[in-house]
Design a protein around this motif. Structure first.
Motif, mmCIF file in Angstrom:
data_model
loop_
_atom_site.group_PDB
_atom_site.id
_atom_site.type_symbol
_atom_site.label_atom_id
_atom_site.label_comp_id
_atom_site.label_asym_id
_atom_site.label_seq_id
_atom_site.Cartn_x
_atom_site.Cartn_y
_atom_site.Cartn_z
ATOM 1 N N MET A 1 -2.328 10.318 -2.712
ATOM 2 C CA MET A 1 -2.977 10.858 -1.519
ATOM 3 C C MET A 1 -2.045 11.754 -0.719
ATOM 4 O O MET A 1 -2.475 12.731 -0.129
ATOM 5 C CB MET A 1 -3.455 9.720 -0.593
ATOM 6 C CG MET A 1 -4.644 8.979 -1.087
ATOM 7 S SD MET A 1 -5.392 7.897 0.166
ATOM 8 C CE MET A 1 -4.038 6.941 0.786
ATOM 9 N N THR A 2 -0.776 11.383 -0.685
ATOM 10 C CA THR A 2 0.156 12.047 0.229
ATOM 11 C C THR A 2 1.204 12.915 -0.454
ATOM 12 O O THR A 2 1.740 13.820 0.171
ATOM 13 C CB THR A 2 0.914 11.003 1.062
ATOM 14 O OG1 THR A 2 1.717 10.206 0.190
ATOM 15 C CG2 THR A 2 -0.031 10.129 1.861
ATOM 16 N N PHE B 1 0.832 -1.207 0.000
ATOM 17 C CA PHE B 1 0.000 0.000 0.000
ATOM 18 C C PHE B 1 0.870 1.262 0.000
ATOM 19 O O PHE B 1 0.613 2.194 -0.766
ATOM 20 C CB PHE B 1 -0.940 0.003 1.206
ATOM 21 C CG PHE B 1 -1.619 1.323 1.432
ATOM 22 C CD1 PHE B 1 -2.558 1.801 0.529
ATOM 23 C CD2 PHE B 1 -1.316 2.087 2.543
ATOM 24 C CE1 PHE B 1 -3.176 3.023 0.729
ATOM 25 C CE2 PHE B 1 -1.934 3.313 2.750
ATOM 26 C CZ PHE B 1 -2.868 3.781 1.843
ATOM 27 N N PHE B 2 1.896 1.289 0.848
ATOM 28 C CA PHE B 2 2.759 2.469 0.922
ATOM 29 C C PHE B 2 3.475 2.731 -0.410
ATOM 30 O O PHE B 2 3.750 3.882 -0.747
ATOM 31 C CB PHE B 2 3.794 2.335 2.034
ATOM 32 C CG PHE B 2 3.203 2.261 3.424
ATOM 33 C CD1 PHE B 2 2.091 3.007 3.784
ATOM 34 C CD2 PHE B 2 3.772 1.435 4.382
ATOM 35 C CE1 PHE B 2 1.553 2.941 5.065
ATOM 36 C CE2 PHE B 2 3.253 1.369 5.673
ATOM 37 C CZ PHE B 2 2.131 2.118 6.011
ATOM 38 N N ARG B 3 3.754 1.685 -1.157
ATOM 39 C CA ARG B 3 4.442 1.820 -2.453
ATOM 40 C C ARG B 3 3.475 2.097 -3.617
ATOM 41 O O ARG B 3 3.914 2.348 -4.732
ATOM 42 C CB ARG B 3 5.224 0.551 -2.764
ATOM 43 C CG ARG B 3 6.412 0.336 -1.882
ATOM 44 C CD ARG B 3 7.171 -0.935 -2.266
ATOM 45 N NE ARG B 3 8.302 -1.136 -1.404
ATOM 46 C CZ ARG B 3 8.384 -2.070 -0.459
ATOM 47 N NH1 ARG B 3 7.375 -2.908 -0.266
ATOM 48 N NH2 ARG B 3 9.459 -2.172 0.294
ATOM 49 N N SER B 4 2.203 2.073 -3.346
ATOM 50 C CA SER B 4 1.205 2.191 -4.412
ATOM 51 C C SER B 4 1.075 3.620 -4.931
ATOM 52 O O SER B 4 1.400 4.595 -4.249
ATOM 53 C CB SER B 4 -0.161 1.715 -3.904
ATOM 54 O OG SER B 4 -0.705 2.650 -2.978
ATOM 55 N N ARG B 5 0.559 3.713 -6.140
ATOM 56 C CA ARG B 5 0.262 5.027 -6.726
ATOM 57 C C ARG B 5 -0.832 5.722 -5.922
ATOM 58 O O ARG B 5 -0.842 6.947 -5.809
ATOM 59 C CB ARG B 5 -0.171 4.877 -8.171
ATOM 60 C CG ARG B 5 1.010 4.720 -9.108
ATOM 61 C CD ARG B 5 0.553 4.780 -10.518
ATOM 62 N NE ARG B 5 0.391 3.398 -10.975
ATOM 63 C CZ ARG B 5 -0.094 3.034 -12.125
ATOM 64 N NH1 ARG B 5 -0.489 3.942 -12.982
ATOM 65 N NH2 ARG B 5 -0.187 1.770 -12.456
ATOM 66 N N GLY C 1 6.671 6.251 -1.399
ATOM 67 C CA GLY C 1 6.413 5.136 -0.489
ATOM 68 C C GLY C 1 7.662 4.524 0.101
ATOM 69 O O GLY C 1 7.693 4.177 1.287
ATOM 70 N N GLU C 2 8.715 4.387 -0.705
ATOM 71 C CA GLU C 2 9.979 3.827 -0.200
ATOM 72 C C GLU C 2 10.554 4.717 0.897
ATOM 73 O O GLU C 2 11.054 4.225 1.904
ATOM 74 C CB GLU C 2 10.989 3.657 -1.330
ATOM 75 C CG GLU C 2 10.688 2.514 -2.269
ATOM 76 C CD GLU C 2 10.724 1.143 -1.610
ATOM 77 O OE1 GLU C 2 11.503 0.938 -0.650
ATOM 78 O OE2 GLU C 2 9.966 0.271 -2.053
#
Length: 80
Positions: free
Chosen positions: A61-62, A52-56, A66-67
């Motif tokens: 959103m942020t 999820f953190f690596r997702s588009r 993500g990495e």
């Protein structure tokens, strides 16, 4: 029906907060009991959160890479 900006931002913040808390809990549980029967579940939850953190979706959103976010979480984890 339109979603108000404040409500949408609250929802986004809640999604990110929950994923972050899930990641931290799974990492803590795995660290405490790496050989328990639930270790596989904790590993899967960590992978799911990191995906999820690596997702588009997360990036859109942020505005955060993500990495870089995962690295920040790991550094925060080491500091504790």
């Amino acid at each position: 029906m339109q979603i108000c900006d404040e409500g949408a931002l609250d929802l986004l913040a809640g999604i990110i907060r929950r994923a972050t808390q899930d990641w931290k809990n799974a990492r803590r549980n795995l660290r405490r009991r790496p050989y328990s029967a639930k270790a596989v579940i904790h590993e899967a939850e960590i992978k799911e959160c990191e995906r999820f953190f690596r997702s588009r979706y997360f990036a859109s959103m942020t505005g955060i890479n993500g990495e870089a976010f995962i690295r920040m979480l790991r550094e925060e984890e080491k500091a504790c």
